[in-house]
Design a protein around this motif. Structure first.
Motif, mmCIF file in Angstrom:
data_model
loop_
_atom_site.group_PDB
_atom_site.id
_atom_site.type_symbol
_atom_site.label_atom_id
_atom_site.label_comp_id
_atom_site.label_asym_id
_atom_site.label_seq_id
_atom_site.Cartn_x
_atom_site.Cartn_y
_atom_site.Cartn_z
ATOM 1 N N ARG A 106 -2.990 -11.029 13.569
ATOM 2 C CA ARG A 106 -3.654 -11.443 12.329
ATOM 3 C C ARG A 106 -2.700 -11.360 11.150
ATOM 4 O O ARG A 106 -2.668 -12.250 10.299
ATOM 5 C CB ARG A 106 -4.870 -10.559 12.066
ATOM 6 C CG ARG A 106 -6.033 -10.852 12.971
ATOM 7 C CD ARG A 106 -7.209 -9.955 12.651
ATOM 8 N NE ARG A 106 -8.248 -10.098 13.656
ATOM 9 C CZ ARG A 106 -9.002 -9.112 14.093
ATOM 10 N NH1 ARG A 106 -8.844 -7.902 13.608
ATOM 11 N NH2 ARG A 106 -9.909 -9.326 15.005
ATOM 12 N N SER A 107 -1.948 -10.278 11.090
ATOM 13 C CA SER A 107 -0.995 -10.118 9.990
ATOM 14 C C SER A 107 0.051 -11.222 9.998
ATOM 15 O O SER A 107 0.411 -11.752 8.938
ATOM 16 C CB SER A 107 -0.305 -8.758 10.084
ATOM 17 O OG SER A 107 -1.235 -7.724 9.985
ATOM 18 N N LEU A 108 0.546 -11.575 11.168
ATOM 19 C CA LEU A 108 1.543 -12.641 11.254
ATOM 20 C C LEU A 108 0.953 -13.994 10.862
ATOM 21 O O LEU A 108 1.618 -14.795 10.207
ATOM 22 C CB LEU A 108 2.131 -12.698 12.665
ATOM 23 C CG LEU A 108 3.046 -11.540 13.032
ATOM 24 C CD1 LEU A 108 3.480 -11.647 14.491
ATOM 25 C CD2 LEU A 108 4.248 -11.496 12.124
ATOM 26 N N ARG A 109 -0.304 -14.249 11.245
ATOM 27 C CA ARG A 109 -0.943 -15.504 10.838
ATOM 28 C C ARG A 109 -1.114 -15.562 9.328
ATOM 29 O O ARG A 109 -0.893 -16.612 8.710
ATOM 30 C CB ARG A 109 -2.301 -15.656 11.530
ATOM 31 C CG ARG A 109 -2.198 -16.237 12.915
ATOM 32 C CD ARG A 109 -3.570 -16.652 13.422
ATOM 33 N NE ARG A 109 -4.457 -15.502 13.563
ATOM 34 C CZ ARG A 109 -4.595 -14.780 14.665
ATOM 35 N NH1 ARG A 109 -3.904 -15.088 15.726
ATOM 36 N NH2 ARG A 109 -5.434 -13.759 14.710
ATOM 37 N N ILE A 110 -1.512 -14.456 8.717
ATOM 38 C CA ILE A 110 -1.674 -14.419 7.261
ATOM 39 C C ILE A 110 -0.328 -14.643 6.584
ATOM 40 O O ILE A 110 -0.224 -15.419 5.627
ATOM 41 C CB ILE A 110 -2.305 -13.082 6.820
ATOM 42 C CG1 ILE A 110 -3.764 -13.029 7.276
ATOM 43 C CG2 ILE A 110 -2.205 -12.896 5.324
ATOM 44 C CD1 ILE A 110 -4.400 -11.659 7.117
ATOM 45 N N LEU A 111 0.700 -13.974 7.080
ATOM 46 C CA LEU A 111 2.034 -14.134 6.512
ATOM 47 C C LEU A 111 2.502 -15.582 6.634
ATOM 48 O O LEU A 111 3.029 -16.155 5.679
ATOM 49 C CB LEU A 111 3.019 -13.201 7.210
ATOM 50 C CG LEU A 111 4.466 -13.280 6.741
ATOM 51 C CD1 LEU A 111 4.593 -12.819 5.297
ATOM 52 C CD2 LEU A 111 5.353 -12.443 7.638
ATOM 53 N N LYS A 112 2.281 -16.189 7.785
ATOM 54 C CA LYS A 112 2.694 -17.577 8.000
ATOM 55 C C LYS A 112 1.965 -18.524 7.047
ATOM 56 O O LYS A 112 2.570 -19.433 6.473
ATOM 57 C CB LYS A 112 2.418 -17.969 9.447
ATOM 58 C CG LYS A 112 2.908 -19.335 9.815
ATOM 59 C CD LYS A 112 2.649 -19.618 11.284
ATOM 60 C CE LYS A 112 3.050 -21.011 11.645
ATOM 61 N NZ LYS A 112 2.768 -21.324 13.057
ATOM 62 N N SER A 113 0.674 -18.305 6.847
ATOM 63 C CA SER A 113 -0.084 -19.183 5.954
ATOM 64 C C SER A 113 0.356 -18.989 4.502
ATOM 65 O O SER A 113 0.443 -19.963 3.748
ATOM 66 C CB SER A 113 -1.584 -18.947 6.095
ATOM 67 O OG SER A 113 -1.938 -17.673 5.606
ATOM 68 N N GLU A 114 0.647 -17.761 4.112
ATOM 69 C CA GLU A 114 1.108 -17.511 2.740
ATOM 70 C C GLU A 114 2.469 -18.157 2.488
ATOM 71 O O GLU A 114 2.707 -18.735 1.428
ATOM 72 C CB GLU A 114 1.176 -16.010 2.457
ATOM 73 C CG GLU A 114 -0.172 -15.331 2.405
ATOM 74 C CD GLU A 114 -1.042 -15.822 1.268
ATOM 75 O OE1 GLU A 114 -0.494 -16.128 0.192
ATOM 76 O OE2 GLU A 114 -2.265 -15.896 1.464
ATOM 77 N N VAL A 115 3.366 -18.060 3.461
ATOM 78 C CA VAL A 115 4.685 -18.691 3.310
ATOM 79 C C VAL A 115 4.521 -20.206 3.230
ATOM 80 O O VAL A 115 5.170 -20.867 2.426
ATOM 81 C CB VAL A 115 5.611 -18.280 4.479
ATOM 82 C CG1 VAL A 115 6.863 -19.137 4.526
ATOM 83 C CG2 VAL A 115 5.984 -16.811 4.368
ATOM 84 N N GLY A 116 3.615 -20.751 4.040
ATOM 85 C CA GLY A 116 3.346 -22.187 3.985
ATOM 86 C C GLY A 116 2.810 -22.620 2.629
ATOM 87 O O GLY A 116 3.185 -23.664 2.104
ATOM 88 N N GLU A 117 1.928 -21.810 2.058
ATOM 89 C CA GLU A 117 1.394 -22.126 0.730
ATOM 90 C C GLU A 117 2.472 -22.056 -0.340
ATOM 91 O O GLU A 117 2.503 -22.885 -1.252
ATOM 92 C CB GLU A 117 0.251 -21.178 0.389
ATOM 93 C CG GLU A 117 -1.017 -21.448 1.161
ATOM 94 C CD GLU A 117 -2.127 -20.478 0.813
ATOM 95 O OE1 GLU A 117 -2.046 -19.835 -0.254
ATOM 96 O OE2 GLU A 117 -3.069 -20.355 1.605
ATOM 97 N N LEU A 118 3.347 -21.069 -0.235
ATOM 98 C CA LEU A 118 4.450 -20.971 -1.199
ATOM 99 C C LEU A 118 5.360 -22.191 -1.110
ATOM 100 O O LEU A 118 5.786 -22.729 -2.124
ATOM 101 C CB LEU A 118 5.263 -19.699 -0.962
ATOM 102 C CG LEU A 118 4.635 -18.400 -1.443
ATOM 103 C CD1 LEU A 118 5.489 -17.218 -1.021
ATOM 104 C CD2 LEU A 118 4.480 -18.414 -2.947
ATOM 105 N N GLN A 119 5.657 -22.622 0.106
ATOM 106 C CA GLN A 119 6.511 -23.796 0.272
ATOM 107 C C GLN A 119 5.804 -25.050 -0.223
ATOM 108 O O GLN A 119 6.422 -25.935 -0.798
ATOM 109 C CB GLN A 119 6.917 -23.949 1.731
ATOM 110 C CG GLN A 119 7.901 -22.890 2.176
ATOM 111 C CD GLN A 119 8.219 -22.966 3.652
ATOM 112 O OE1 GLN A 119 7.573 -23.691 4.409
ATOM 113 N NE2 GLN A 119 9.228 -22.217 4.061
ATOM 114 N N ALA A 120 4.499 -25.135 -0.026
ATOM 115 C CA ALA A 120 3.740 -26.294 -0.497
ATOM 116 C C ALA A 120 3.693 -26.316 -2.022
ATOM 117 O O ALA A 120 3.711 -27.386 -2.629
ATOM 118 C CB ALA A 120 2.328 -26.273 0.078
#
Length: 66
Positions: free
Chosen positions: A34-48
């Motif tokens: 779960r933590s890795l999924r949250i981290l991945k989504s946050e990084v994706g949002e930052l890049q977007a």
């Protein structure tokens, strides 16, 4: 004969992990996932968030002065 070698310590650690940690291992793995999924989504949002600024007008000063 009284000292344990590193191999013996490894066996003791594995046995302790199996005996006392087997109930908590699936929960820990789930939490890590779960933590890795949250981290991945946050990084994706930052890049977007950064991407439209890069894809927009390459020279915003020209646009304002025109």
């Amino acid at each position: 004969m009284g000292a344990l070698s590193p191999g013996h310590w490894a066996i003791v650690a594995v046995v302790l992990l199996v005996l006392f940690g087997s109930k908590k291992l699936p929960d820990a793995a789930r939490g890590l996932g779960r933590s890795l999924r949250i981290l991945k989504s946050e990084v994706g949002e930052l890049q977007a968030d950064e991407q439209p600024a890069e894809l927009g007008d390459p020279d915003p000063v020209k646009r304002l002065s025109a």
